[in-house]
Design a protein around this motif. Structure first.
Motif, mmCIF file in Angstrom:
data_model
loop_
_atom_site.group_PDB
_atom_site.id
_atom_site.type_symbol
_atom_site.label_atom_id
_atom_site.label_comp_id
_atom_site.label_asym_id
_atom_site.label_seq_id
_atom_site.Cartn_x
_atom_site.Cartn_y
_atom_site.Cartn_z
ATOM 1 N N SER A 37 -29.560 -10.729 0.663
ATOM 2 C CA SER A 37 -28.742 -11.299 1.736
ATOM 3 C C SER A 37 -29.357 -10.886 3.067
ATOM 4 O O SER A 37 -30.208 -9.992 3.140
ATOM 5 N N GLY A 38 -28.937 -11.553 4.125
ATOM 6 C CA GLY A 38 -29.500 -11.288 5.443
ATOM 7 C C GLY A 38 -29.389 -9.822 5.841
ATOM 8 O O GLY A 38 -30.353 -9.217 6.318
ATOM 9 N N GLY A 39 -28.212 -9.239 5.624
ATOM 10 C CA GLY A 39 -28.012 -7.842 5.990
ATOM 11 C C GLY A 39 -28.867 -6.904 5.143
ATOM 12 O O GLY A 39 -29.359 -5.881 5.628
ATOM 13 N N PHE B 118 -27.295 -21.976 9.779
ATOM 14 C CA PHE B 118 -27.690 -20.901 8.878
ATOM 15 C C PHE B 118 -27.768 -19.555 9.579
ATOM 16 O O PHE B 118 -27.775 -19.485 10.813
ATOM 17 N N GLN B 119 -27.879 -18.526 8.745
ATOM 18 C CA GLN B 119 -27.964 -17.166 9.281
ATOM 19 C C GLN B 119 -29.233 -16.988 10.126
ATOM 20 O O GLN B 119 -29.204 -16.346 11.157
ATOM 21 N N GLU B 120 -30.349 -17.592 9.663
ATOM 22 C CA GLU B 120 -31.553 -17.582 10.490
ATOM 23 C C GLU B 120 -31.587 -18.899 11.259
ATOM 24 O O GLU B 120 -31.114 -19.920 10.761
ATOM 25 N N LYS C 235 -21.098 -14.101 1.131
ATOM 26 C CA LYS C 235 -20.629 -15.042 2.145
ATOM 27 C C LYS C 235 -21.596 -16.217 2.287
ATOM 28 O O LYS C 235 -21.190 -17.383 2.239
ATOM 29 N N SER C 236 -22.864 -15.891 2.456
ATOM 30 C CA SER C 236 -23.851 -16.967 2.609
ATOM 31 C C SER C 236 -23.917 -17.807 1.344
ATOM 32 O O SER C 236 -24.081 -19.027 1.407
ATOM 33 N N THR C 237 -23.806 -17.153 0.212
ATOM 34 C CA THR C 237 -23.840 -17.884 -1.054
ATOM 35 C C THR C 237 -22.700 -18.889 -1.109
ATOM 36 O O THR C 237 -22.896 -20.047 -1.495
ATOM 37 N N MET D 285 -20.648 -22.044 9.502
ATOM 38 C CA MET D 285 -21.464 -21.271 10.436
ATOM 39 C C MET D 285 -21.631 -19.855 9.915
ATOM 40 O O MET D 285 -20.651 -19.157 9.660
ATOM 41 N N ASP D 286 -22.903 -19.453 9.756
ATOM 42 C CA ASP D 286 -23.192 -18.153 9.137
ATOM 43 C C ASP D 286 -23.664 -17.180 10.206
ATOM 44 O O ASP D 286 -24.829 -17.206 10.603
ATOM 45 N N GLU D 287 -22.789 -16.325 10.655
ATOM 46 C CA GLU D 287 -23.089 -15.355 11.713
ATOM 47 C C GLU D 287 -23.842 -16.023 12.864
ATOM 48 O O GLU D 287 -24.938 -15.601 13.229
HETATM 49 MG MG LIG Z 1 -25.435 -13.811 4.683
#
Ligand SMILES: [Mg+2]
Ligand SMILES: Nc1ncnc2c1ncn2[C@@H]1O[C@H](COP(=O)(O)OP(=O)(O)OP(=O)(O)O)[C@@H](O)[C@H]1O
Ligand SMILES: Nc1ncnc2c1ncn2[C@@H]1O[C@H](COP(=O)(O)OP(=O)(O)OP(=O)(O)O)[C@@H](O)[C@H]1O
Ligand SMILES: [Mg+2]
Lengths: 330, 286, 260, 286, 260
Positions: free
Chosen positions: C143-145, E89-91, E60-62, E165-167
């Motif tokens: 995951s990103g974190g 996305f997160q990125e 969460k992202s999943t 929306m991911d972070e």
């Molecule tokens: Mg994530």
């Protein structure tokens, strides 16, 4: 494919094709074709209604591929591709309609080799496995009790090598000799410091053997006998010209070669090489058949049925008209 | 690491540096780019001359640079030579253009469809390994002795390479960017047009470069298929110089081929560099 | 400075870990140039924990890149003595062909840690970032974190004296972030590191820093400085930290108001 | 997009799906991979047979698939054929191995040094475009009529391609990863070993694939250079069949070349796929 | 649910934008499987602003990927009706070969916006994310926070009904973030969007959400829910927001304590 059944014979004989695709190599043993083209004999004999398309090949296989593919009607070629094309097509694809050149091949060896016996254990190149020179070398060695194998084993190692490579290798000392056609005999002697151990002409009756002949697609022969006759007549014209003006012919041929290949044969070599070749309309059938028999003798061919490879009716008609004797196929 | 640790890292004010960059930029930059290849050529010529002078091989086998130069200059003076270059380049460009179209189409098709990929994906490389002369009989059957036959051989040489470039480029597109594109509504052709192809561009250009090399090599063989007296070509010249064992001529043609290759490469390279620098890519150099 | 520059350098070098002097950084060719930093001067003492805050695009990452010698200033100069600099970038930037373990291992290897010591160090670092079980995973499986924490572990694997961290904990939840704060503070103290830490979270800055510098954008320059003398150990929830954070926030707001 | 909008997106419970995946995985997966190439082969054979039956060209020009099959089977029965395959494959592998070493080394050197790149970078593509036969005289000068001469021609064909793969791969390495590596203390060779080469791996493998194709083609030409006693080879066989206008034989050898090409490609492909899937790359398919 | 599933679906579809039912997601082959989500059920009403918080790696992202149809659940199913889904996305994941303008333009083009309308829309979107002057820049020339804002603009360019929306604002400073909150809220209200918003910032969740769900890690599931009824407009500094954030924070802490 032959539609020349008897009722249409009369019509077929006068019928001319709209186009004749005429093949040759930029090589001086094809001088007959070059002169016939450059002096306009072909154009004249075929008449103005026929489009003449000259086609150039760099070697025999390409000529046969084109003949098989229907991309050329008549072409000059060596005896080797001729036999190949005939046998591969089971006699269907082509006919020899006339000769073009004879002679001009031999064995050049490095200094120090003076007799057949000296060749034992040596490596000799020929232009390709099973070609005229290759057969000649093998047969000659066999007569001198030197064994060879198609894989290059035996008393004398025979390696198939294209002529330019053979020259380079001979100069570099990596070859002991080569059985090659002109002008390579002359070049090997001059540039490679070799000596001509055998002149192939000495091995044949009257010193003549075929190196180039004229072949035509069977369908073309059947359909347009008049065109065949015209082509052979043009070749006769060319040979007459060559005989009458050898110097002019030489420079004409060399210039033609230069336009196609970008190179010309060194005039010094050309003189020597030219003198070793005889330009003749006689396809020398006996030498071709003999060569095929030799090939069988040295294990290069299983069996060859060359019956029907010659169709010399047009040639013989012309010869008769000129008062020369007919050529017979043994 | 050690060097890094010992030398106190201090970078001088760039005020002067920058002034210098503005003052002599063009000329200096050009010179910076020009001297290495020049030097390379000079070194190569020197070595060549030394070998010749050593008398290792006779001059008619290994001619001196000057002899080759003279031959080349002699050639350059002949309109026939330029005709040959023009004919060959024209054939190369036509064949290459067809290859690019066909190769790209096949590459896209293969990279998109799993079935196609497993059906003919590997065949592409199989075709690439086939020497040009093997295609001669087929080329003659299909096209006779014509320019098309030459183009056929060239395309069979070059198209697979270009297709492979597309496929490997597409395979390397970041899955994250693909996901973004999918979410934005790209699919099928729009996915390819707007995302896959641009993303795969560097790899595609690399494929084009290889394709060009294949096209050119195939052409050198293919030109022997149809030898037309009034239309000389480099392939025919090369072959016959070799068959005549004309060493200076052969070397002159080789130089011409090299030169054209180098020129074309620099076109591709500047293309690729443009693509890369616009994306902020390229080797990081300080 | 009244002393000649050479003398000044000689004097300061003893008590500075990083010296940034009159640095200007421009990007792009003439015509459409961006001035990312203009005339920035900054001195960081050895062992200092310096936080940098500022608007998005005000040149924080650019400054770190310059200190790390990843880019050259257009004007001015930067001196870090002979100190080794470690950087944790804004993106995790893990090597995708290596596993988590492999990524950390490479950092250790390049730092010259002998092979037989590396296994234990990796384990230790993975525990520090709370990823003990994830050593065999590949970056794209994280995951990103998690990726950000692997990047932290990789940075900590380096044997450096100066540590530059660019928003290192932006993608972490509060609890994990708290833990990472503790670990970072512990390692900072243990190894006597000099840390420059970019963050957008004023509370994080108040929690960690000895000193906070506030950067102003367009062009990037240093707006004001802010000492934080809260005794350690500190906690995010501490009132004193909240107070400092609020002050810092106010400062930022004011600066913004003055700017526009 | 429209389809997306109309159809309510609902994905069924995968409980059954997953069960299915576990129950017949192997066989089905194998079959999924096997049928497309099989179908392709069958279609190709059918078309071929139809063309032959149409009587478009005589059998000695375009033989029927069965004839070619018989020729091939006949060949397969001869030890000479296997010797030829072994000889050629051996030469290809040796030449390719040398090319990989040399090409990689040159690629690394050129991609690292700005001077080298501008000195000989473009020459690499120039060399690639040089047809193999142009090298024959030089090969003989340097190595005589030996296996080395063949290897020389093969290496000159393949090494540039591999070097180009390295260079373009290195150029495509993300600058961010390079910065990370630099900060971690990688420099010079360690930078290459640990970062550039692994990062460039997909592009490198693509270069290897192209290099293989070049190697193989050069070998087909090079084998004609040195025909060594009692050592038959595919290149020579191809040439002989061509010289003897033996269409079935030529086609049989072409099939063998294709087959080897396809096999080698699948090795490279599975290599590349391995590399990619480990990095979470590859085309996203749902 | 006592009704048959088909009936239930028919009833619920009217009042749900997103239905996630008994979804389990596993990654990897047997043996070394990761269970990213286990038996997650969730219903989001049309027009709801749902925030998701939870530990790093809790799935969460999943979950967002599954809702966006970028991946398939291993078990269970997901229904978004015929609604178009946009994802941030997160990125940032900008297309590196396009300029900032080009990135937004592509999103508009793929949404079917005709060419002559796109120019104005791009300008408007750039203003929304405070990057008016940056249209001609390439992604690699932007700062991290700028990139994230371009990604926001690109996402807003899409004509979607559901926005995931991911972070999205993790790399923004407080002031810019505030502005982005306002813009997001405005667009949410204007377009009647359904938003699922992942964040680690409880205050952000309290500022934006109608409802917050708290996820629990290993395996990922939904821990608890939390309605936020503070009337809008809200501000980060509002006491009620701070209060809700504190409650949320406490909940997270408790959950953590219970977990370990
Ligand atoms: Mg994530
Ligand atoms: N492609 C994948 N392959 C294997 N495991 C994966 C994959 N994607 C995610 N995971 C795993 O699933 C779990 C949930 O990941 P996810 O990215 O959803 O977390 P997250 O809640 O978004 O965390 P963060 O807040 O750190 O972004 C993690 O344990 C992760 O390792
Ligand atoms: N390679 C580059 N080329 C051109 N401009 C650049 C480049 N790198 C940075 N910039 C510009 O420099 C300015 C500062 O960027 P920087 O990344 O340092 O900001 P930052 O303070 O780190 O912002 P953030 O908090 O958003 O990460 C920005 O305006 C950016 O557009
Ligand atoms: Mg930044």
């Amino acid at each position: 494919a032959s539609t020349a059944a008897s009722p249409t014979v009369a019509k077929a004989q006068i019928e001319m094709p709209s186009e004749v695709r005429f093949g040759y190599f930029p090589n001086f043993t094809h001088a007959v074709a070059i002169v016939a083209l450059d002096k306009g004999y072909l154009k004249k004999r075929l008449g103005s209604k026929v489009t003449l398309t000259p086609v150039t090949f760099n070697a025999g296989p390409a000529a046969i591929e084109a003949l098989f593919g229907g991309a050329v009607d008549v072409t000059l070629a060596g005896p080797n591709p001729t036999i190949t094309g005939f046998t591969q097509s089971k006699g269907a694809a082509l006919r020899v309609i006339s000769g073009a050149a004879s002679g001009g091949a031999g064995l050049v060896v490095r200094a120090g080799i003076g007799s057949p016996a000296d060749l034992k254990g040596k490596t000799i190149a020929t232009p390709q496995l099973g070609n005229t020179q290759d057969v000649a070398l093998r047969y000659w060695l066999k007569k001198h009790n030197l064994s060879t194998t198609t894989e290059g084993g035996g008393d004398v190692h025979i390696v198939p090598q294209d002529n330019a490579t053979a020259l380079a290798a001979f100069v570099a000392g990596k070859l002991d000799g080569a059985w090659v056609p002109e002008p390579w005999v002359t070049r090997l002697v001059a540039e490679g410091n070799g000596t001509e151990l055998v002149d192939e002409a000495t091995l044949w009756p009257k010193g003549k053997f075929v190196v180039t002949n004229t072949i035509a697609a069977t369908t073309f022969v059947d359909k347009y006998p008049a065109a065949i006759s015209a082509i052979v007549a043009a070749e006769l014209d060319a040979i007459d010209f060559i005989k009458a003006n050898p110097d002019q012919a030489k420079s004409l041929v060399n210039a033609h070669i230069k336009t196609i290949t970008g190179s010309q044969i060194d005039p010094a070599y050309l003189d020597k090489a030219w003198s070793n070749v005889d330009f003749t309309i006689d396809p020398l059938p006996s030498t071709l058949l003999a060569s095929a028999n030799h090939a069988r003798a040295v294990g290069l061919l299983d069996s060859v049925d060359l019956a029907g490879i010659y169709d010399l009716s047009a040639l013989n008609a012309l010869l008769t008209k000129r008062g020369d004797s007919k050529i017979t196929v043994p | 690491m050690s060097e890094h640790a010992i030398r106190p890292r201090k970078r001088a004010t760039a005020g002067t540096e920058r002034g210098a960059q503005l003052a002599v930029p063009r000329g200096k930059r050009l010179w910076d780019r020009a001297w290495p290849p020049l030097l390379a050529v000079i070194i190569a010529l020197l070595i060549w001359q030394i070998v010749v002078l050593s008398g290792w091989r006779p001059e008619y086998v290994l001619p001196a640079p000057l002899t080759v130069g003279q031959t080349l200059v002699g050639q350059l003076g002949e309109p026939k030579f330029w005709l040959a270059v023009a004919t060959t380049l024209n054939r190369a460009l036509v064949g290459f253009a067809i290859s690019v179209l066909l190769g790209s189409a096949i590459g896209i098709a293969v990279s998109r469809s799993r079935v196609l990929r497993s059906a003919i994906g590997s065949l592409i490389t199989g075709l690439q390994t086939m020497p040009s002369i093997a295609w001669f009989p087929l080329a003659i059957l299909l096209f006779g002795l014509s320019e098309q036959a030459i183009a056929f051989v060239v395309v069979l040489g070059a198209a697979p390479s270009i297709a492979n470039g597309v496929v490997s480029g597409v395979d390397d597109v970041s899955p994250q960017l693909q996901r973004v594109a999918q979410v934005l509504g790209a699919k099928g052709m729009s996915m390819y047009r707007h995302v896959m192809i641009p993303a795969a561009l560097p790899s595609y250009v690399a494929g084009l470069k290889q394709g060009w090399a294949f096209a050119w090599r195939s052409l050198m063989a293919g030109e022997l298929l149809v030898i037309i007296a009034s239309r000389p070509s480099l392939g025919v010249q090369l072959q016959f110089f070799r068959e005549f064992a004309n060493a200076p001529g052969l070397l002159a043609i080789m130089l011409v081929i090299l030169l054209i290759g180098v020129l074309v490469d620099s076109i591709f390279s500047s293309l690729a560099n443009g693509v890369r620098s616009r994306r902020g890519m390229g080797v990081v150099r300080l | 400075m009244t002393l000649s520059e050479a003398q000044a350098t000689a004097t300061i070098i003893q008590s500075t870990a990083i010296r940034v002097q009159n640095v200007t950084k421009r990007f792009g060719r003439d015509g459409e140039q961006t001035v990312a930093l203009r005339d920035v001067s900054l001195t960081v003492r050895p062992g200092e924990f310096l936080c940098v805050v500022g608007r998005s695009g005000c040149g924080k990452s650019t400054l770190l890149n310059l200190i790390a010698d990843l880019d050259r200033p257009s004007e001015g100069f930067i001196d870090v003595g002979a100190r080794k600099v470690g950087v944790m970038f804004q993106e995790a930037s893990l090597f995708p062909w290596l596993t988590v373990r492999g990524n950390i291992d490479l950092a250790l290897k390049l730092s010259g840690v002998p092979k037989d010591l590396r296994g234990d160090r990796i384990q230790e670092l993975l525990e520090t970032v709370q990823l003990s079980g994830m050593g065999a995973k590949r970056p794209h499986e994280l995951s990103g974190g998690m990726r950000q924490r692997v990047a932290l572990a990789r940075t900590l694997a380096q044997d450096c004296e100066i540590l530059l961290m660019d928003e290192p904990f932006a993608s972490l939840d509060a609890i994990t972030r708290d833990a990472m704060h503790e670990q970072t503070e512990r390692i900072w103290a243990e190894r006597h590191l000099t840390i420059v830490f970019v963050t957008h979270n004023v509370r994080e800055a108040a929690r960690l820093a000895n000193r906070v510098i506030v950067m102003k954008p367009a062009p990037g320059r240093i707006g004001s400085q802010f000492s934080i003398d809260i005794p350690r150990p500190r906690r995010m929830e501490d009132l004193s930290v909240a107070k400092s954070a609020a002050d810092l926030h106010e400062l930022l707001q004011e600066q913004e108001a003055g700017h526009e």
